[in-house]
Scaffold this motif. Sequence first.
Motif, short mmCIF file in Angstrom:
data_model
loop_
_atom_site.label_atom_id
_atom_site.label_comp_id
_atom_site.label_asym_id
_atom_site.label_seq_id
_atom_site.Cartn_x
_atom_site.Cartn_y
_atom_site.Cartn_z
N SER A 35 -24.08 30.43 -2.14
CA SER A 35 -23.78 29.65 -0.94
C SER A 35 -24.48 28.30 -1.04
N THR A 36 -23.85 27.30 -0.46
CA THR A 36 -24.43 25.96 -0.45
C THR A 36 -25.37 25.82 0.74
N LEU A 37 -26.11 24.72 0.77
CA LEU A 37 -27.04 24.51 1.88
C LEU A 37 -26.31 24.40 3.23
N PRO A 38 -25.19 23.67 3.33
CA PRO A 38 -24.50 23.65 4.62
C PRO A 38 -24.02 25.04 5.07
N GLU A 39 -23.58 25.85 4.13
CA GLU A 39 -23.15 27.22 4.49
C GLU A 39 -24.33 28.05 4.98
N THR A 74 -24.99 -6.95 -16.57
CA THR A 74 -24.07 -5.87 -16.21
C THR A 74 -24.67 -4.91 -15.18
N LEU A 75 -25.86 -4.39 -15.45
CA LEU A 75 -26.45 -3.41 -14.53
C LEU A 75 -26.73 -3.98 -13.13
N PRO A 76 -27.28 -5.20 -13.01
CA PRO A 76 -27.46 -5.72 -11.65
C PRO A 76 -26.14 -5.90 -10.89
N LEU A 77 -25.07 -6.21 -11.60
CA LEU A 77 -23.78 -6.34 -10.93
C LEU A 77 -23.20 -4.98 -10.55
N LEU A 78 -23.48 -3.96 -11.35
CA LEU A 78 -22.93 -2.63 -11.09
C LEU A 78 -23.73 -1.80 -10.10
N MET A 79 -25.02 -2.08 -9.93
CA MET A 79 -25.88 -1.22 -9.12
C MET A 79 -25.44 -1.07 -7.67
N PRO A 80 -25.00 -2.09 -6.97
CA PRO A 80 -24.53 -1.85 -5.60
C PRO A 80 -23.36 -0.87 -5.54
N GLY A 81 -22.45 -0.97 -6.49
CA GLY A 81 -21.32 -0.04 -6.52
C GLY A 81 -21.74 1.38 -6.88
N VAL A 82 -22.66 1.51 -7.81
CA VAL A 82 -23.13 2.83 -8.22
C VAL A 82 -23.88 3.50 -7.07
N ILE A 83 -24.73 2.76 -6.40
CA ILE A 83 -25.50 3.31 -5.27
C ILE A 83 -24.56 3.67 -4.12
N SER A 84 -23.60 2.79 -3.84
CA SER A 84 -22.63 3.08 -2.78
C SER A 84 -21.81 4.31 -3.10
N ALA A 85 -21.40 4.44 -4.35
CA ALA A 85 -20.63 5.62 -4.76
C ALA A 85 -21.45 6.89 -4.63
N GLY A 86 -22.73 6.82 -4.98
CA GLY A 86 -23.59 7.99 -4.85
C GLY A 86 -23.77 8.41 -3.40
N LEU A 87 -24.01 7.43 -2.53
CA LEU A 87 -24.16 7.74 -1.11
C LEU A 87 -22.85 8.27 -0.52
N PHE A 88 -21.73 7.68 -0.93
CA PHE A 88 -20.43 8.14 -0.44
C PHE A 88 -20.16 9.56 -0.91
N ALA A 89 -20.47 9.88 -2.16
CA ALA A 89 -20.26 11.23 -2.67
C ALA A 89 -21.15 12.23 -1.93
N PHE A 90 -22.39 11.83 -1.63
CA PHE A 90 -23.29 12.71 -0.90
C PHE A 90 -22.74 13.00 0.50
N LEU A 91 -22.32 11.95 1.19
CA LEU A 91 -21.79 12.13 2.55
C LEU A 91 -20.48 12.90 2.53
N LEU A 92 -19.65 12.67 1.54
CA LEU A 92 -18.38 13.37 1.44
C LEU A 92 -18.60 14.86 1.16
N TRP A 101 -21.10 16.63 2.23
CA TRP A 101 -21.51 17.25 3.49
C TRP A 101 -20.32 17.36 4.43
N GLY A 102 -19.35 16.46 4.31
CA GLY A 102 -18.19 16.48 5.19
C GLY A 102 -17.15 17.52 4.82
N ASN A 103 -17.22 18.05 3.62
CA ASN A 103 -16.24 19.05 3.17
C ASN A 103 -16.73 20.47 3.43
N PHE A 104 -17.41 20.67 4.52
CA PHE A 104 -17.96 21.98 4.84
C PHE A 104 -16.90 23.07 4.96
#
Length: 112
Positions: free
Chosen positions: A47-51, A13-31, A33-36
């Motif tokens: 205040s947040t770091l981007p602010e 289960t975990l090896p099959l889920l890890m690409p999705g979990v990592i992709s979701a984490g990176l996507f959430a991080f980038l999103l 930063w994009g919601n400035f």
Amino acid sequence: MGASTLVILKEVTLPLLMPGVISAGLFAFLLSWGNFPLSLFTTGADSTLPEWLYAKMVSGYSPLVPTLGMLAVAASVVVLLVAILVPQLAGYLRALDQQKTGHLPHRRPLDE
């Protein structure tokens, strides 16, 4: 075929889920930063770091702004490299262990 729930979770289960979990984490991080603009208009006392970076850029040049920008990019690259290299390293170590012990994983033949 007789494996415990923990072994199934760890080996299947975990090896099959890890690409999705990592992709979701990176996507959430980038999103995040994009919601400035949204965070700029809706934050309270904190205040947040981007602010904070935006305030420093508007008020005057500070060498800390490009430094933090480069650190953020470097941290993203490190996370991306870890996400790519850890599964490859795990596969390499698993193959090395199988080579030492002489055991190959049991695989069912495909029904044709």
